[in-house]
Design an enzyme around this catalytic site. Sequence first.
Site, short mmCIF file in Angstrom:
data_model
loop_
_atom_site.label_atom_id
_atom_site.label_comp_id
_atom_site.label_asym_id
_atom_site.label_seq_id
_atom_site.Cartn_x
_atom_site.Cartn_y
_atom_site.Cartn_z
N GLU A 79 14.04 70.49 68.39
CA GLU A 79 14.24 69.03 68.40
C GLU A 79 15.31 68.61 67.40
O GLU A 79 15.22 68.96 66.22
CB GLU A 79 12.91 68.34 68.07
CG GLU A 79 12.98 66.83 68.20
CD GLU A 79 11.62 66.15 68.05
OE1 GLU A 79 10.59 66.73 68.46
OE2 GLU A 79 11.59 65.03 67.51
N LYS A 254 2.05 63.88 64.89
CA LYS A 254 3.01 64.73 65.61
C LYS A 254 4.28 64.88 64.75
O LYS A 254 4.87 65.96 64.66
CB LYS A 254 3.33 64.12 66.97
CG LYS A 254 4.16 65.01 67.89
CD LYS A 254 5.65 64.85 67.71
CE LYS A 254 6.42 65.75 68.67
NZ LYS A 254 7.87 65.71 68.45
N ASP A 270 0.54 81.61 62.67
CA ASP A 270 -0.13 81.24 63.92
C ASP A 270 -0.19 79.70 63.96
O ASP A 270 -1.14 79.09 63.48
CB ASP A 270 -1.53 81.86 63.93
CG ASP A 270 -2.28 81.56 65.22
OD1 ASP A 270 -1.87 80.65 65.96
OD2 ASP A 270 -3.30 82.24 65.47
N HIS A 368 18.92 60.16 66.66
CA HIS A 368 18.48 61.10 67.69
C HIS A 368 19.52 61.19 68.82
O HIS A 368 19.86 62.27 69.27
CB HIS A 368 17.16 60.56 68.24
CG HIS A 368 16.27 61.60 68.77
ND1 HIS A 368 15.48 62.37 67.96
CD2 HIS A 368 16.05 62.01 70.04
CE1 HIS A 368 14.79 63.20 68.71
NE2 HIS A 368 15.12 63.01 69.97
C1 MEV Z 1 9.23 62.44 66.96
O1 MEV Z 1 9.30 63.82 67.23
C2 MEV Z 1 8.24 62.15 65.84
C3 MEV Z 1 7.95 60.67 65.59
O2 MEV Z 1 7.52 60.08 66.82
C4 MEV Z 1 6.87 60.58 64.56
C5 MEV Z 1 6.30 59.19 64.37
O3 MEV Z 1 6.33 58.39 65.30
O4 MEV Z 1 5.79 58.95 63.25
C6 MEV Z 1 9.20 59.92 65.16
#
Ligand code: MEV
Length: 420
Positions: A79, A254, A270, A368
């Site tokens: 990413e 995430k 792992d 991004h």
């Molecule tokens: C993207 O990979 C991760 C985010 O969505 C985390 C978040 O929203 O805090 C930017």
Amino acid sequence: MNREKKFYEMNLNQRLSLIASKTSLTKNEISSAVNEALPFDKVNRMVENAIGFFSLPLGIATNFVINGKDYLVPMAIEEPSVIAAASHAAKLAKSTGGFKASTDSSIMRGQIQVTNLLDIKKAMRIISKNKGSLLTSANSSSKNVKALDLKARVVKNEIEEGKMLVAELYVDCKDSMGANTINSMCELLGPEIERKTNGKVIVKILSNYATERIATSKATLRKKELGGAEVVDRMLSAYAFAFSDPHRAVTHNKGIMNGVDAVSIATGQDFRAIEAAAHAYACRDGKYRTLSTFSKSSNGDLVGKIEIPLSVGIVGGVSRVHPVAKMGLEILGAKSAGELACVIASVGLAQNFAAIKALSAEGIQKGHMKLHAKNIAVAAGATGHIVDIVSETMYRQSNINFDNARTILHELQDRTDSST
Ligand code: MEV
């Protein structure tokens, strides 16, 4: 006066030289480990039905100071923006002394499920009475990693009526992740526990919910460097949303796992075990919540803290067979599993800081999309410096997609053809 080049401004050769100057590795050693394909016979021994390997980009996050030590952090991830974001937040944290991190222990549990017991209490007494000999048996299978304790508890069967007994081995994994050793210990003890309790032993396996291996990391970001009191308040508000709402908390976590997984993969951990434990831990008060907490210091700075179970190792496992994982560990220079866990937790927190900062300001798409545009340009066939021309043109036109990349590329080619 010439200022030192930043890592991202360096070419590959300069980057490798810098890593070599900070480690005991040579440029050639790093370059050959990270660029050589895994030989098929190795791949074929690692998994079944092998046909090849799958590679991921490997980058280095910079600016990390953790417990007073500087780190170059290897991250394997596909990413865009993640490595830049972690490095950016680490730089902000550096100006207040960096991350303060710790781990509580290197103990993991192995579980042995015993069913069909007529008298569970009696079976618990039997396990307790025979604890010494059972621990001796368990430890006979391992030289360094030792089981320290054995406890039994009752688990209510929530599928059918009834209860089961679970015997839990507490194993000090030291610098290993511990899965293989614990599983061997559990399988060794299973028949013995079955005999002694007159029950039926079913599952014998470690628990990946590493609640005795919690890593904590904390850092402060100055209000001034974040852009002022308003930014701190917006970040706290974004945190409050994530803490209060599981749909947002999952995305918040995430972002943390973007950092945690990328370092875990680059050092041969792992990561599925880490993911599973992290999300269970996020639910520890009965509701899925953030793995990080944010607050404001007395002078208005932003304080962030992360708490996450991390069962990681620097000996055994994949790091023994995978040359890039081995190299990742060497670049990082962690001398113990605990130190590695401190780094991983800190990178998770850095990632989270950066995401929340971007989300509470301009959003994440700006940065991004620039990187995304480069990927699209490459997919459309651009190479070398043409990648930058195509991606920047698409970015300027706010029209980033494959068809537009092809059109721009064809126009550039037509112009080159007509001028030759
Ligand atoms: C993207 O990979 C991760 C985010 O969505 C985390 C978040 O929203 O805090 C930017």
